[in-house]
Enzyme design. Structure first.
Site, mmCIF file in Angstrom:
data_model
loop_
_atom_site.group_PDB
_atom_site.id
_atom_site.type_symbol
_atom_site.label_atom_id
_atom_site.label_comp_id
_atom_site.label_asym_id
_atom_site.label_seq_id
_atom_site.Cartn_x
_atom_site.Cartn_y
_atom_site.Cartn_z
ATOM 1 N N HIS A 439 0.646 -1.369 0.198
ATOM 2 C CA HIS A 439 -0.306 0.024 -0.526
ATOM 3 C C HIS A 439 1.040 1.470 0.713
ATOM 4 C CE1 HIS A 439 -3.630 -2.767 1.239
ATOM 5 N NE2 HIS A 439 -3.707 -2.407 0.955
ATOM 6 N N ASN A 440 1.358 1.736 -1.052
ATOM 7 C CA ASN A 440 1.882 2.531 -1.735
ATOM 8 C C ASN A 440 1.881 3.992 -2.741
ATOM 9 O OD1 ASN A 440 3.598 1.281 -3.728
ATOM 10 N ND2 ASN A 440 4.715 0.108 -2.234
ATOM 11 N N SER A 441 2.271 4.688 -3.055
ATOM 12 C CA SER A 441 2.300 5.123 -4.269
ATOM 13 C C SER A 441 2.286 4.586 -5.308
ATOM 14 C CB SER A 441 2.924 6.350 -4.199
ATOM 15 O OG SER A 441 3.988 5.661 -4.112
ATOM 16 N N CYS A 442 2.798 4.078 -5.542
ATOM 17 C CA CYS A 442 3.410 2.891 -6.484
ATOM 18 C C CYS A 442 2.314 1.906 -6.338
ATOM 19 C CB CYS A 442 4.684 1.742 -6.424
ATOM 20 S SG CYS A 442 4.605 0.911 -8.227
ATOM 21 N N HIS A 443 1.289 1.298 -5.721
ATOM 22 C CA HIS A 443 0.059 0.835 -5.916
ATOM 23 C C HIS A 443 -1.410 1.731 -6.088
ATOM 24 C CE1 HIS A 443 -3.358 -1.573 -4.603
ATOM 25 N NE2 HIS A 443 -4.248 0.156 -4.396
ATOM 26 N N HIS A 479 -6.391 6.688 -2.997
ATOM 27 C CA HIS A 479 -7.752 5.877 -2.212
ATOM 28 C C HIS A 479 -6.954 5.332 -1.556
ATOM 29 C CE1 HIS A 479 -5.466 3.119 -4.516
ATOM 30 N NE2 HIS A 479 -6.354 1.939 -3.956
ATOM 31 N N ASP A 480 -5.727 5.152 -1.277
ATOM 32 C CA ASP A 480 -4.953 4.639 -0.117
ATOM 33 C C ASP A 480 -3.982 5.363 0.875
ATOM 34 O OD1 ASP A 480 -6.197 2.321 0.354
ATOM 35 O OD2 ASP A 480 -4.948 0.926 -1.456
ATOM 36 N N ASP A 593 -8.995 -1.620 -7.902
ATOM 37 C CA ASP A 593 -7.460 -1.786 -7.058
ATOM 38 C C ASP A 593 -7.155 -3.290 -6.656
ATOM 39 O OD1 ASP A 593 -6.818 -1.095 -4.351
ATOM 40 O OD2 ASP A 593 -9.363 -1.337 -3.710
ATOM 41 N N GLN A 644 -4.295 -17.245 -2.599
ATOM 42 C CA GLN A 644 -4.303 -16.415 -3.776
ATOM 43 C C GLN A 644 -5.453 -16.850 -4.905
ATOM 44 O OE1 GLN A 644 -3.141 -13.959 -4.569
ATOM 45 N NE2 GLN A 644 -2.439 -13.935 -2.110
#
EC number: 3.1.4.-
Length: 729
Positions: A439-443, A479-480, A593, A644
């Site tokens: 959950h970072n800016s890349c995501h 959003h995160d 998402d 998964q």
């Protein structure tokens, strides 16, 4: 002074108790009549709708026929054989019909109708009348008798037709065929009897005209679907229906609705259902099949009213059906992750618009203008590699992708956003993202790219306004923001300050939306100064709606709402419908998402490694705090392949399938849904390999923890693309 209560309340249940009965739409006198009729009838024929009128008239007709034969024999001193034959036929018919009536009591009128027993009875009665006619008897025994009978078989058959056409045979074709058969037999036999042939022809014509007239009347009745009500039969049906199923009274509900206008959509629906039930309760028909259909319709309406009364959310999903075929681990994972943690109860018993786009002048100051060739793929390439952008921009993928797309769509010009204002806003927004594994800016940048692809791949963009497009970009990028790498369940169970601040309701999503507007207010308060206040409120509302839609605790609620609203109707709303577009935007950002599950295997496996690392870190902290470890967060017991594969099968695949049933995009089918099947097979193949290892291969199982660590390390290793050196040189 207490204000009057205008809220909608469903009626209190009032069950039939054997002494009192509440019948919807009827007054007290009607109720009394129902009880009286039921008390007289329920012991004799409970639950059966017999052709009582037919049987009564039928016995009278046979008695008259028998009297005609006795009179003919006594007056004309006819043959004893004729008297014997008449008595055998007519009394036999009476006994036969009595047996049929008893059979109808036992098996019901529906079975009688299925096997055409009523038609057989009718034919037997008609033949008995024909062969007990003196004019026919002389033909059978070949005697010379010139006496005329008092009444011919045509007269009795005509009376029989009048009796039966409303009480026994209600299908027009069968009614005409049976009477034509009897009429032709009577005509042939009477032509050879002592009656004048001209009289025979005349009576046959009159008989057939009467039959066709009765058939026309029967057709008119079946079209109207209403006959003069038989009070006792109608009352018996109502009594039986209420007693059998314990119906709830609708009288209170009707009084509330009729006393005021419907203020809400649900009140309008309830009022319509109640009115429909009243109309159905007034429909009476002697056709058993039709009456059963009316009763079935009334049952459906009553059940729908009860569902509306008892359901807090008519779009909620039956979670027990969703998880009934899953194993215990998957059930617990879905319960903990995709059900609102703030709600009590558990399903588990354990703890774009298509516009002329342009390439903007890339002046972000990162010295990589060559990235424009790669950024141009955003919205067109599903497997866009944001890891590569993250590496090239030295950890600023959100800023690079966000600035590029807003400029490319010309949104900066439309809304009067200056380059400096936009850059400042996105820089601060990206800085508020914690450098979590997943959950970072890349995501966030990846979700924006996936969101725009889904929009471009469908017809949704044709009606999308510039305001909606800008709101969607900001919602995906924000959003995160501020995500602590812990899920809502952890924050609530650990009594985190965030959970207390947002009252356990969509804690993280409330945080993200709030943080974005705080950043906007502090860093660029005049970013949207050109917007009218109403347009600003629309944008703010849309951004909040989209961010809140990413709460996986609301997953099944949103899915149930979308499926019930759009997948169960024959024709979708027009794309110009703003509410319809909003619902699609919510499903689209949800799909984006968790869209990594539908990316190519190498990208998907890398994203999985990052999210698993966060899961395991949360599991370790849960162990330290002494709270139950969330499912698939325990690194000592989690089967990554199993988790998964289940995630794709139970969560992601149904989401993309539902979305594409509305969007109907071949690109989504080919790029996303097809890849989901491949990725599920990828994880299942890993599981199968592990399950069918030989004893000699068990050594690999002992090194399972080391293998997981290798996956995590590999997923965190940024792979440098072949063109990076060129771009950075």
């Amino acid at each position: 002074m207490k204000s009057p209560d205008h809220s909608f309340r469903a009626p209190d249940p009032l069950l039939y108790d054997g002494h009192s009965l509440a019948v919807p739409g009827k007054d007290i006198s009607m109720v009394s009549m129902v009880e009286s009729s039921c008390s007289q009838s329920e012991n004799l024929w409970p639950g059966k709708q017999l052709s009582l009128k037919f049987y009564f008239c039928y016995y009278c007709l046979l008695s008259i026929c028998l009297g005609n034969s006795l009179a003919y024999y006594s007056i004309y001193n006819s043959s004893t054989n004729f008297l014997f034959l008449s008595i055998i036929l007519l009394i036999g018919s009476i006994l036969f019909s009595l047996a049929i009536m008893i059979l109808e009591v036992r098996i019901g009128s529906q079975v009688m109708k299925k096997y055409l027993i009523n038609e057989m009875v009718y034919i037997f009665v008609g033949l008995s009348i024909i062969f007990s006619d003196p004019n026919v008897f002389v033909v059978l025994v070949q005697i010379d008798d010139k006496n005329d009978s008092f009444a011919t078989s045509f007269a009795f058959l005509a009376i029989l037709g009048v009796i039966a056409h409303k009480n026994l045979i209600k299908k027009i074709r069968q009614f005409v065929e049976v009477n034509a058969f009897l009429g032709i037999i009577a005509f042939i036999l009477n032509m050879f009897g002592q009656m004048n042939q001209g009289t025979t022809i005349f009576q046959f014509i009159l008989f057939m005209l009467l039959i066709f007239y009765l058939a026309t009347e029967l057709q008119s009745i079946s079209q109207d679907m209403k006959l003069a009500p038989d009070k006792s039969d109608a009352s018996l049906m109502i009594h039986e229906n209420v007693e059998r199923k314990g119906r709830r009274s609708l009288s209170d509900q009707r009084q509330k609705i009729e006393s005021k206008h419907a203020n809400t959509t649900i009140e309008e629906i309830v009022a319509s259902l109640v009115k429909s039930f009243d109309l159905l309760s007034e429909v009476q028909s002697q056709d058993t099949a039709m009456q059963e259909k009316v009763q079935a319709s009334a049952d459906i309406i009553l059940k729908s009213l009860e569902t509306l009364r008892s359901s807090p959310n008519i779009y909620s999903t039956n979670l027990n059906n969703i998880v009934k075929n899953l194993d215990e681990q998957d059930k617990m994972f879905i319960e903990q992750t995709f059900i609102d943690a703030s709600k009590s109860g558990s399903i588990h018993c354990q703890p774009l618009a298509k516009r002329n786009r342009k390439d903007p002048l890339y002046t972000t100051g990162y010295g990589v203008p060559e990235l424009m060739g790669i950024l141009r793929q955003i919205g067109n390439e599903w497997n866009f590699n944001t890891f590569f952008i993250d590496e090239c921009t030295k950890g600023c993928p959100l800023l690079s992708c966000g600035v590029y797309m807003i400029r490319r769509y010309g949104l900066d010009e439309i809304f009067g956003i200056t380059d400096q204002s936009l850059t400042n806003l996105l820089e601060v927004l990206e800085s508020k993202y914690i450098r979590n594994p997943y959950h970072n800016s890349c995501h966030a940048a990846d979700v924006m790219c996936s969101y725009l692809f889904l929009i471009h791949a469908s017809q949704l963009g044709d009606e999308m306004s510039s305001l909606e497009l800008l709101a969607g970009i900001f919602a995906t990028l924000a959003h995160d923001v501020g995500h602590p790498a812990k899920n809502n369940r952890f924050l609530i169970m650990s009594n985190d300050d965030l959970a207390i601040q947002f009252n356990d309701i969509s804690v993280l999503e409330m945080l993200h939306a709030s943080m974005f507007f705080q950043i906007l207010k502090k860093s660029e308060p005049n970013l949207f100064k050109s917007l009218e206040p109403e347009k600003w409120r629309q944008m703010r509302k849309l951004i909040i709606e989209l961010i809140l839609a990413t709460d996986m605790g609301k997953h099944f609620e949103i899915m149930g709402y979308f499926n019930s609203k759009y997948l169960s109707i024959s024709e979708l709303p027009e794309p110009s419908d703003a509410e319809f577009r909003l619902d699609q935007y919510k499903m689209t950002i949800k799909s984006a998402d968790i869209g990594h599950a539908a990316k190519s295997v190498d990208l998907h496996e890398k994203w999985c490694g990052l999210v698993i690392k966060e899961f395991f870190a949360q599991g370790d902290e849960e162990k330290q705090l002494g709270i139950p470890v969330s499912m698939y967060c325990d690194k000592d017991t989690t089967d990554i392949s199993k988790s998964q594969a289940g995630f794709i099968k139970n969560i992601v695949m149904p989401l993309f399938v539902a979305l594409n049933k509305v969007m109907n995009s071949p690109l989504i089918e080919e790029n996303c849904i097809a890849q989901l099947k491949i990725n599920e097979g990828f994880w299942n193949s890993k599981r199968s390999y592990k399950q069918y290892q030989t004893v000699l291969m068990r050594k690999e199982e002992e090194n399972e923890k080391a293998r997981i660590e290798n996956i995590l390390v590999r997923s965190m290793t940024l792979r440098r693309g072949s063109a990076v050196e060129k771009f950075l040189s």
